[in-house]
Motif scaffolding. Sequence first.
Motif, short mmCIF file in Angstrom:
data_model
loop_
_atom_site.label_atom_id
_atom_site.label_comp_id
_atom_site.label_asym_id
_atom_site.label_seq_id
_atom_site.Cartn_x
_atom_site.Cartn_y
_atom_site.Cartn_z
N HIS A 15 0.84 -1.20 0.00
CA HIS A 15 0.00 0.00 0.00
C HIS A 15 0.88 1.26 0.00
CE1 HIS A 15 -3.00 2.96 1.28
NE2 HIS A 15 -3.93 2.06 0.93
N GLU B 113 0.64 4.10 1.43
CA GLU B 113 0.89 4.68 2.75
C GLU B 113 1.96 3.89 3.49
OE1 GLU B 113 -0.09 7.42 4.23
OE2 GLU B 113 -1.12 8.03 2.40
N TYR C 221 -3.91 -1.70 6.51
CA TYR C 221 -3.71 -1.63 5.05
C TYR C 221 -3.75 -3.02 4.40
CZ TYR C 221 -2.48 3.17 6.03
OH TYR C 221 -2.52 4.49 6.45
#
Length: 529
Positions: free
Chosen positions: A325, A327, A402
Motif C-alpha cells: 500500500h 501509505e 492496510y
Amino acid sequence: MNVVPVAGPITPVMMVGIALGAALIAGLIVWFIANHMYRAHIEADAKKIGTAEDRAREIISEGQKAAETAKREALLEAKEENLRAQNELEKEVKERRNELNRMERRMNSKEEALDRKTEAMERREQNFAAKEEKLNKKAAQVDEIYAQATQELERISGLTSEQAKEFLLQTVEEDVKRDTAKLIKEMDQKAREEASAKAREYIVTAIQRCAADHVSEAAISVVPLPNDEMKGRIIGREGRNIRTLETLTGVELIIDDTPEAVVLSSFDPVRREVARIALEKLIVDGRIHPARIEEMVEKAKKEVDTAMKEAGENALIEVGVHGIHPELVKLLGRMKYRTSYGQNALKHSIEVAHLAGLLAAECGVDVRMAKRAGLLHDIGKSIDHDVEGSHVQIGADLCRKYKENKVVVNAVEAHHGDVEPETLVAILVQAADAISAARPGARRETLETYTNRLRQLEEITNSYKGVEKSYAVQAGREVRIMVIPEQVSDADMVILARDIAKRIEEEMDYPGQIKVNLIRESRVTDYAK
C-alpha cells in the motif's frame, strides 16, 4: 591754735607754706574720718560674726537632736526586722523537722517491706533448690530413657544417629529448596503484577536524571551559518522569525555562543529534517521574515515527503517486493530518518528482508512472503514518536489497517516474542532480525567488546556446578544454559538462574538487559534389536 596775722606782702615761700599746711590739715581730716569709719565697720562685722556663731550653734544642736532621733528609729526597725527573721526561721525549722519525721517514717516502712520481701525470696530460693534437685533427677531419667530409645531406634531402623541426621538434613534441604523455589516464583509473579506501574515511575525518573551520549546524535541537527550576523536575522525583530519557525516545524532552535552554527533539537527526526532544509533554504535566500519562513517550511515538507516516498520505493525495488500500500511505502521511507542503537531503521529492515529471503530459500518457504515480512517487521518505528504503544503493536495495527497478509501480521507481532509465531515465516523473520542486530558493528559496538562480552557470559555460566553447556546468543542479550538433569532439579533451576543473573549484574557492564534461560531435559534412549 592761734594764727598770728603777718603784715606785709605774701611771698611765694609763704604761699607754699600755706598750701602745705592746708594739705596737711586736709590729710589729717581724711585720716580721722577713715579711721572712724573703719572702726565702725569692724564693730558691725563683729556683731554679725557673733550672730552667725549663735545660729551655727543652734543648727548643730538641732542636727544632733535629729540624728539621735533617726538613730533610735533605725534601732527600732532593726530590732523588728530581726524579730521577724527569727520567727520565719523558727517556722522553717519546724517545717523541715516535720518533713524529716515524715521521711523517717516512710523509710522505716520501706525497710520493713524490704525485710518481708527478703524473707519471701529466701523461702522461694529454698523451694527452687528443692525443685531443681527434682528436675535434675528427672533430667537424668529422661537422658537414660532417651539413650535407651535411641539404641532401640537404631536397632529397629538399622541406621546410626549420624546416618539418621544426614538423612534428615537431606530431606529438609530438599524441602527447603522446593519451598524457596516456590516462594521465588510467587514473589516473581507478584513483582510482575506490580511491575508495570513501578516501571513507568522508574523510567520517568531515569529519563529525568540521565541522558545517554547517543541522545544528542538522535535528537539534534547542526546547521552551519555563513557568519554570526545571520543569527540575528534568524531571530528577527523581538524574536518573531525564530518563533514562527519553531511554531511551523515543531522543532526548537538553539542559538548560543557556538560560532557560525545553529542547533535544531527535536526527538522527531522528520520534523528536524524539515526544519533543517527550510533553514538552509532561508539562509541561501537571505530574505528571512514570517511569510517567507512559512513558504520555505511548506517547500521543505514537500521535499521530505518526496524523499521518504522515494526511499520507500527504492527499498521495495532493492528487496524485490511489490504490491504494498502507498501509505506503507511512505511510512517505510520515513524510517530513513529513524535510528535504533545507532543502526538506521530502513537499512536494518532491508537487511532483515534479504536475510529472511535467504533463510526461506534454504528452508523451502515462500521467499517473497519472507522478504515482505522482513521488510515490514519494524514498520511501527516510523510513527512510534506520534502513537502510543510499542513499535511491535503499532506495526501490526498498521499492517492490518492496510490489508496485509495474516502471515506478515503475525511475523510483525512475533519478531520480539510478544506472541507465538504461527508460521515458519515468522520464525525466519525472528532469526533474520536477530542476525542483523547482533552482527558486530551493526549497533556501534566494536568486535572486541562484542566478543569479550560473549566470552565473559559463557565463563560465568560454565563456572556453576551442574551446568553442561552454555551459549551466549542475541548479541549477548541472552544466555542459554543446558544443565545436567541428575545434578540440578526443577527447584534448583530457579535458584541457579537467580544466582547467575545476580553475578552477571555484579561483574559485567552491558546495555539493556540479559536474559538468563535455563534448559533441563531428560532423555531415555533404547534400541530395538
